[in-house]
Motif scaffolding. Structure first.
Motif, mmCIF file in Angstrom:
data_model
loop_
_atom_site.group_PDB
_atom_site.id
_atom_site.type_symbol
_atom_site.label_atom_id
_atom_site.label_comp_id
_atom_site.label_asym_id
_atom_site.label_seq_id
_atom_site.Cartn_x
_atom_site.Cartn_y
_atom_site.Cartn_z
ATOM 1 N N SER A 75 -5.804 10.908 -2.543
ATOM 2 C CA SER A 75 -5.638 9.476 -2.803
ATOM 3 C C SER A 75 -6.658 8.964 -3.817
ATOM 4 C CB SER A 75 -5.741 8.675 -1.508
ATOM 5 O OG SER A 75 -7.069 8.691 -1.011
ATOM 6 N N THR A 116 1.662 9.860 1.516
ATOM 7 C CA THR A 116 1.643 8.434 1.168
ATOM 8 C C THR A 116 1.059 7.603 2.307
ATOM 9 O OG1 THR A 116 3.968 8.138 1.807
ATOM 10 C CG2 THR A 116 3.515 8.592 -0.523
ATOM 11 N N ASP A 121 -0.728 6.955 -3.539
ATOM 12 C CA ASP A 121 0.196 5.941 -4.056
ATOM 13 C C ASP A 121 1.559 6.589 -4.317
ATOM 14 O OD1 ASP A 121 1.558 3.943 -5.435
ATOM 15 O OD2 ASP A 121 -0.194 3.386 -6.626
ATOM 16 N N ARG A 124 2.824 7.952 -7.633
ATOM 17 C CA ARG A 124 2.267 9.200 -8.162
ATOM 18 C C ARG A 124 3.094 10.424 -7.784
ATOM 19 N NH1 ARG A 124 -3.061 9.541 -5.864
ATOM 20 N NH2 ARG A 124 -2.974 11.620 -6.715
#
Length: 170
Positions: A75, A116, A121, A124
């Protein structure tokens, strides 16, 4: 330097995984490598399912813990990610019309959902790929449980910017 950054994140991923209670049992089934295409995190099954319920796309408790730990580190990176699911050559014996193709893609998608939820995100995520048994890690042993795996690829942005194809398979 992207390679240096990915190597550092690879170490952070391994540190996060080492902190998991089940890591000692899983360490031989997890590899993290960095190459020109980016970082590849591979989670191989063993003779007894380790990351997924047998024949299902549901992550096991320790499989979920591993994906969450990986997701927390990923992340913090801005790079695109592709997820790949692979099976062994044993035909799927479950629901009619549901094959190793669906199982491999569904497992990759299960890993995506947890990534996620762990802070990666969703924009991505570049690809979800299900390969069934077409790209075995051990081609001379098509039923080897280590052919059942999930691969998380953090894609080198230079490939995308140059218009080069992103890596496929191992």
């Amino acid at each position: 330097d992207i390679q240096s950054e990915l190597r550092q994140k690879a170490e952070e991923i391994l540190e996060a995984l080492r902190a998991l209670p089940a890591f000692e049992d899983l360490q031989d089934q997890i590899s993290v490598t960095v190459g020109p295409e980016g970082m590849r995190i591979q989670l191989n099954e063993a003779s007894e399912s380790s990351f997924f319920a047998s024949g299902k796309a549901d992550l096991s408790g320790r499989g979920g813990d591993a994906i969450r730990a990986i997701g927390r580190v990923l992340s913090t990176l801005p790079y695109h990610i592709a997820l790949e699911g692979h099976t062994d050559s044993k035909p799927y014996g479950g629901a009619v019309g549901y094959t190793n193709w669906e199982l491999s893609a569904d497992r990759a998608n299960s890993a995506r959902r947890l990534l996620t939820e762990s802070g990666v995100d969703a924009v991505r995520i570049d690809a979800i790929r299900g390969y069934a048994d077409t790209r075995p890690s051990f081609p001379d042993a098509p039923l080897d449980p280590r052919n059942r795996r999930i691969e998380i690829l953090v894609l080198n942005p230079a490939l995308r910017e140059a218009g080069l194809p992103t890596p496929v398979g191992s």
